[in-house]
Design a protein around this motif. Structure first.
Motif, mmCIF file in Angstrom:
data_model
loop_
_atom_site.group_PDB
_atom_site.id
_atom_site.type_symbol
_atom_site.label_atom_id
_atom_site.label_comp_id
_atom_site.label_asym_id
_atom_site.label_seq_id
_atom_site.Cartn_x
_atom_site.Cartn_y
_atom_site.Cartn_z
ATOM 1 N N LEU A 58 1.065 10.167 -3.343
ATOM 2 C CA LEU A 58 0.480 8.823 -3.343
ATOM 3 C C LEU A 58 -0.355 8.582 -2.091
ATOM 4 O O LEU A 58 -1.438 7.983 -2.153
ATOM 5 N N LEU A 59 0.128 9.042 -0.950
ATOM 6 C CA LEU A 59 -0.608 8.884 0.303
ATOM 7 C C LEU A 59 -1.938 9.636 0.252
ATOM 8 O O LEU A 59 -2.973 9.125 0.697
ATOM 9 N N ARG B 240 4.639 1.573 1.620
ATOM 10 C CA ARG B 240 5.784 2.027 0.825
ATOM 11 C C ARG B 240 6.421 3.279 1.438
ATOM 12 O O ARG B 240 7.636 3.432 1.436
ATOM 13 N N THR C 240 0.842 -1.195 0.000
ATOM 14 C CA THR C 240 0.000 0.000 0.000
ATOM 15 C C THR C 240 0.878 1.246 0.000
ATOM 16 O O THR C 240 2.082 1.182 0.282
ATOM 17 N N ALA C 241 0.271 2.386 -0.287
ATOM 18 C CA ALA C 241 1.020 3.643 -0.280
ATOM 19 C C ALA C 241 1.619 3.893 1.101
ATOM 20 O O ALA C 241 2.745 4.390 1.217
ATOM 21 N N ALA D 255 -4.334 7.965 -2.301
ATOM 22 C CA ALA D 255 -4.848 6.681 -1.809
ATOM 23 C C ALA D 255 -5.788 6.857 -0.620
ATOM 24 O O ALA D 255 -6.371 5.883 -0.135
#
Length: 209
Positions: free
Chosen positions: A139-140, A87, A83-84, A143
């Motif tokens: 990305l966080l 990562r 998942t973001a 998402a």
């Protein structure tokens, strides 16, 4: 078809950069001579000057080499599986680990601001690392893992915090302990803006109405 001369030229340059990284790490910029770099790389000093204008140019190539290794490691994690959130935490842990590496500490953190000048060093650091910080935060947000914070401003603040963290780790009497403490603090900071599990982002909830 690549020529043998080109292959030899590239291998010579690589050997010089590798030699420079090792010697700059062990002795520092001021105590390392070009003669020593050439000797360790098993090339002539003339060959060294064929590739580099002087000692500072060679240092900047060593700096780029060290930074590239860290960038490649982080990029692999940030674009890998998971998942973001996973990562992002993996990237943070890898960055802290890189700050414990002697070559990164000596060349990228201690020596570079002095040899390259603070402004040029910061510019090089931003070109290498800031994009990853911004991409990771985006990305966080995308998402729904964190609240929709202003990405550019927040990325700048995070980048500044990570840069300061690198200096603190490299200067600490116990780098591993300080690195663990910094990792814990940054994770706590990220948790403050993390969206609770199961809660939809406002825009997603509205789209589902």
């Amino acid at each position: 078809m690549r020529s043998r001369r080109l292959d030899y030229s590239e291998s010579t340059r690589s050997a010089l950069v590798e030699s420079a990284v090792e010697l700059f790490t062990k002795r520092g910029y001021a105590s390392t001579s070009l003669d020593e770099v050439a000797k360790r790389a098993r090339v002539t000093k003339g060959a060294l000057y064929h590739h580099f204008a002087g000692k500072q140019a060679l240092f900047e190539a060593a700096f780029e080499s060290v930074e590239s290794l860290v960038y490649d490691r982080l990029e692999k994690i940030m674009t890998g599986p998971g998942t973001a959130w996973e990562r992002a935490l993996g990237g943070l842990k890898a960055f802290i680990g890189s700050c414990l590496d002697p070559a990164y500490q000596r060349i990228a953190i201690h020596e570079a601001p002095v040899v390259m000048g603070w402004e040029r060093w910061r510019e090089a650091e931003e070109q290498c690392s800031f994009g990853l910080v911004r991409a990771g935060l985006q990305l966080l947000v995308d998402a729904g893992e964190v609240e929709p914070v202003p990405v550019e401003v927040t990325s700048r603040l995070l980048f500044g915090a990570l840069s300061s963290a690198a200096t603190e780790i490299a200067s600490a009497a116990d780098p591993k302990k300080v690195g663990a403490e910094i990792e814990d603090v940054i994770v706590r900071m990220l948790l403050r803006v993390r969206r609770p599990a199961g809660e939809e982002a406002p825009e997603r909830a509205a789209a589902g109405d």
